[in-house]
Design a protein around this motif. Structure first.
Motif, short mmCIF file in Angstrom:
data_model
loop_
_atom_site.label_atom_id
_atom_site.label_comp_id
_atom_site.label_asym_id
_atom_site.label_seq_id
_atom_site.Cartn_x
_atom_site.Cartn_y
_atom_site.Cartn_z
N ALA A 197 0.85 -1.19 0.00
CA ALA A 197 0.00 0.00 0.00
C ALA A 197 0.88 1.24 0.00
N TRP A 242 0.57 5.68 1.00
CA TRP A 242 -0.22 6.79 1.53
C TRP A 242 0.74 7.90 1.95
N THR A 253 -10.79 4.15 13.39
CA THR A 253 -9.37 4.33 13.69
C THR A 253 -9.13 4.64 15.16
N ILE A 270 -5.24 9.22 6.23
CA ILE A 270 -5.80 8.01 6.84
C ILE A 270 -7.22 8.31 7.29
N PRO A 271 -8.21 7.53 6.87
CA PRO A 271 -9.61 7.84 7.22
C PRO A 271 -9.92 7.59 8.70
N PHE A 325 -13.60 3.21 8.08
CA PHE A 325 -13.76 2.69 6.72
C PHE A 325 -14.42 1.32 6.79
N GLU A 367 -8.90 -3.63 -1.32
CA GLU A 367 -8.84 -2.24 -0.86
C GLU A 367 -9.02 -2.15 0.64
N GLN A 368 -9.92 -2.96 1.19
CA GLN A 368 -10.14 -2.95 2.64
C GLN A 368 -8.89 -3.41 3.39
N GLN A 402 -5.76 -3.31 2.32
CA GLN A 402 -4.70 -2.32 2.18
C GLN A 402 -4.93 -1.12 3.09
N THR A 403 -6.19 -0.70 3.21
CA THR A 403 -6.49 0.41 4.13
C THR A 403 -6.22 -0.01 5.56
N LYS A 460 -2.53 0.26 6.10
CA LYS A 460 -2.13 1.66 6.23
C LYS A 460 -2.36 2.15 7.66
N VAL A 461 -3.57 1.85 8.19
CA VAL A 461 -3.92 2.30 9.54
C VAL A 461 -3.01 1.65 10.58
#
Length: 351
Positions: free
Chosen positions: A170, A172, A264, A290-291, A294, A304-305, A307-308, A311-312
């Motif tokens: 990923a 960001w 998060t 970073i959201p 999600f 995508e989930q 990878q997010t 990231k978090v």
């Protein structure tokens, strides 16, 4: 339990269990091909009201009932027909209501509660049943807890397998994450681990690993995730591998809390940091894109989930270690770009 004959006698004596203002007229046993008992009452308007009682409604009894009604009643009488059962599946309830037939689900617990108020002598006859029903409720509650725990364990196992096998690369903000394509066995948690590299503007600045394994708690198992991260440039003096543990995440608890989305701040709450430090981390995470939350549906995970999620997790791990002073705060001198280890980490381009 209260048998069929006893329940019919109770309804005859206490029709207000079902509808107020009824007076018993007559009983016709085992109508509808020996399925329902038909109890006829009169109401305030001297109209007949027909209660059809069957302990448990099923396909056979519903079919026989519809056939009997078609032969014996007119359409203008449907409003005065009530089908009563101790156990009613929602599909049958909905189907009868579509035909304009009223329904009543009369459980043993409801009957006992009514008799306790309106007919103590009859209640005394079934008082032993109250204790049995209470024990059944306790057993159902325990079974529900066990089923829920089993479902969470299964979802945690599935999520663990995704983390051990999926493409987790990923990117960001200023960072690019490369995760090894293969998981290796480790003695920790009797599980497996995947190494990762974290690049800042094409410069390798951090390395680490995620360890996925289990902890046994009696008959139950809990999936665990441990995240290690260390600096390749300015690691603090005398820092051991244990000092590099940034996050320990019980996946069972995590799955239970996140439901259909990951928040998060929920992850920040498990960190042993001050509220001030957590707020600082949230500000930096927002700056990195970073959201706050999600979608994360374990039963229907997308790349995508995942990878997010990475990231978090990696961002929080990095910022937590920095907040605890695990990295020296001296200026990092710019080095040559670090080559990517293609064989172990695959393509550098994060999807």
């Amino acid at each position: 339990m209260i048998n069929r004959i006893e329940m019919v006698n109770i309804i005859k004596k206490h029709p207000s269990l079902i509808r107020s203002g009824l007076t018993f007229k007559y009983l016709q046993k085992e109508q509808c091909n020996s399925h329902f008992d038909m109890i006829c009452f009169s109401n305030h308007s001297s109209e007949n009201v027909y209660i059809f009682y069957e302990p448990e409604v099923n396909d056979g009894s519903i079919g026989a009932f519809i056939s009997f009604i078609g032969r014996s009643f007119h359409s203008d009488q449907l409003s005065n027909i009530i089908v009563c059962a101790t156990d009613f599946h929602s599909d049958y309830l909905r189907g009868l209501q579509l035909f304009g037939v009223k329904t009543c689900e009369l459980s043993y617990a409801q009957v006992l509660q009514y008799l306790h108020v309106h007919d103590l002598s009859l209640y005394d006859r079934y008082e032993h049943l109250q204790q049995r029903l209470q024990q059944e409720d306790v057993n159902k509650s325990k079974a529900s807890v066990v089923e829920k725990r089993q479902a969470i364990e299964n979802e945690s196992e599935a999520f663990s397998q995704w983390l051990l096998s999926a493409d987790l690369n990923a990117s960001w903000g200023p960072y690019s994450l490369l995760v090894s394509t293969k998981a290796k066995r480790t003695t920790q948690l009797s599980g497996k681990e995947r190494e990762f590299q974290l690049y800042h503007n094409d410069q390798l600045v951090y390395e680490g690993k995620i360890v996925i394994g289990r902890e046994e708690e009696g008959l139950h198992r809990s999936c665990m995730m441990i995240v290690y991260i260390w600096s390749t440039i300015n690691m603090a003096d005398n820092q051991s591998l244990e000092d590099s543990i940034a996050l320990t995440l019980p996946l069972n608890t995590f799955i239970q809390r996140c439901s259909d989305q990951l928040v998060t701040r929920e992850l920040l709450n498990i960190l042993s940091l001050s509220d001030r430090e957590k707020e600082k981390i949230m500000i930096i995470l927002e700056r990195w894109g970073i959201p706050d939350y999600f979608p994360l549906k374990v039963e229907d995970l997308s790349p995508e989930q995942l990878q997010t999620f990475m990231k978090v997790i990696v961002s929080i791990a990095l910022l937590k270690q920095a907040a605890l002073g695990k990295f020296n705060r001296k200026l990092i001198k710019k080095k040559k770009k670090s080559p990517k280890r293609q064989l172990e980490y695959g393509s550098y381009e994060a999807k």
